[in-house]
Design a protein around this motif. Sequence first.
Motif, short mmCIF file in Angstrom:
data_model
loop_
_atom_site.label_atom_id
_atom_site.label_comp_id
_atom_site.label_asym_id
_atom_site.label_seq_id
_atom_site.Cartn_x
_atom_site.Cartn_y
_atom_site.Cartn_z
N TYR A 26 -4.42 -1.80 -0.47
CA TYR A 26 -3.29 -2.64 -0.08
C TYR A 26 -2.03 -1.79 -0.22
O TYR A 26 -1.91 -1.00 -1.15
CB TYR A 26 -3.21 -3.88 -0.97
CG TYR A 26 -4.39 -4.80 -0.78
CD1 TYR A 26 -4.32 -5.85 0.13
CD2 TYR A 26 -5.57 -4.60 -1.48
CE1 TYR A 26 -5.41 -6.69 0.33
CE2 TYR A 26 -6.66 -5.43 -1.29
CZ TYR A 26 -6.57 -6.48 -0.38
OH TYR A 26 -7.65 -7.30 -0.17
N ASP A 27 -1.10 -1.97 0.73
CA ASP A 27 0.11 -1.14 0.69
C ASP A 27 1.36 -1.96 0.92
O ASP A 27 1.31 -3.09 1.44
CB ASP A 27 0.02 -0.01 1.71
CG ASP A 27 0.06 -0.51 3.15
OD1 ASP A 27 1.16 -0.78 3.65
OD2 ASP A 27 -1.02 -0.61 3.76
N THR A 28 2.48 -1.39 0.49
CA THR A 28 3.80 -1.96 0.77
C THR A 28 4.71 -0.84 1.26
O THR A 28 4.48 0.33 0.96
CB THR A 28 4.44 -2.60 -0.49
OG1 THR A 28 4.64 -1.57 -1.48
CG2 THR A 28 3.57 -3.71 -1.07
N ASN A 33 5.53 -3.16 -5.79
CA ASN A 33 4.17 -2.74 -6.15
C ASN A 33 3.16 -3.61 -5.41
O ASN A 33 3.29 -4.83 -5.38
CB ASN A 33 3.96 -2.84 -7.66
CG ASN A 33 4.65 -1.72 -8.40
OD1 ASN A 33 4.81 -0.62 -7.88
ND2 ASN A 33 5.07 -1.99 -9.62
N PRO A 34 2.15 -2.99 -4.81
CA PRO A 34 1.18 -3.75 -4.03
C PRO A 34 0.22 -4.56 -4.92
O PRO A 34 -0.11 -4.15 -6.03
CB PRO A 34 0.40 -2.68 -3.26
CG PRO A 34 0.62 -1.41 -4.01
CD PRO A 34 1.93 -1.55 -4.72
N THR A 35 -0.19 -5.70 -4.39
CA THR A 35 -1.20 -6.56 -5.01
C THR A 35 -2.22 -6.89 -3.93
O THR A 35 -2.08 -6.49 -2.78
CB THR A 35 -0.57 -7.86 -5.54
OG1 THR A 35 -0.12 -8.62 -4.42
CG2 THR A 35 0.61 -7.59 -6.47
N SER A 38 -0.75 -8.23 -0.80
CA SER A 38 0.02 -7.35 0.07
C SER A 38 -0.77 -7.07 1.36
O SER A 38 -1.88 -7.57 1.54
CB SER A 38 0.32 -6.03 -0.65
OG SER A 38 1.05 -6.27 -1.83
N THR A 39 -0.21 -6.24 2.22
CA THR A 39 -0.85 -5.89 3.48
C THR A 39 -2.10 -5.05 3.22
O THR A 39 -2.04 -4.05 2.51
CB THR A 39 0.12 -5.08 4.36
OG1 THR A 39 1.29 -5.86 4.58
CG2 THR A 39 -0.51 -4.70 5.69
N TYR A 41 -4.49 -2.30 4.05
CA TYR A 41 -4.39 -1.06 4.84
C TYR A 41 -5.59 -0.95 5.78
O TYR A 41 -6.74 -1.01 5.34
CB TYR A 41 -4.33 0.14 3.91
CG TYR A 41 -4.43 1.46 4.63
CD1 TYR A 41 -3.33 1.98 5.29
CD2 TYR A 41 -5.62 2.15 4.70
CE1 TYR A 41 -3.42 3.18 5.98
CE2 TYR A 41 -5.73 3.35 5.38
CZ TYR A 41 -4.61 3.85 6.02
OH TYR A 41 -4.70 5.03 6.72
N ALA A 55 0.68 2.18 -2.64
CA ALA A 55 -0.66 1.72 -2.33
C ALA A 55 -1.48 1.58 -3.61
O ALA A 55 -1.26 2.31 -4.58
CB ALA A 55 -1.34 2.69 -1.38
#
Length: 76
Positions: A26-28, A33-35, A38-39, A41, A55
């Motif tokens: 997962y990335d931002t 900070n990604p959880t 989040s998006t 990847y 990530a």
Amino acid sequence: ANHAAGPVDSGTEVELSSATDGARIYDTLDKSNPTQSSTLYENKITITEAVTIKAKAYADGHTASDVLTAEYTISG
């Protein structure tokens, strides 16, 4: 990340990966900070302006990875 953080050419594609089989990344792009909310990847990230990629990888039966932080700027 397949490109070291720092100055890159506009259009550079950054690919994220995990050494853990079956891991979901997962990335931002907003410095948060990604959880797992989040998006997810799925495709290379194209750098066209200064950006900070964060990530984190998650895999069933494994502890989540540390957060990868990579700050990119456009060279030239």
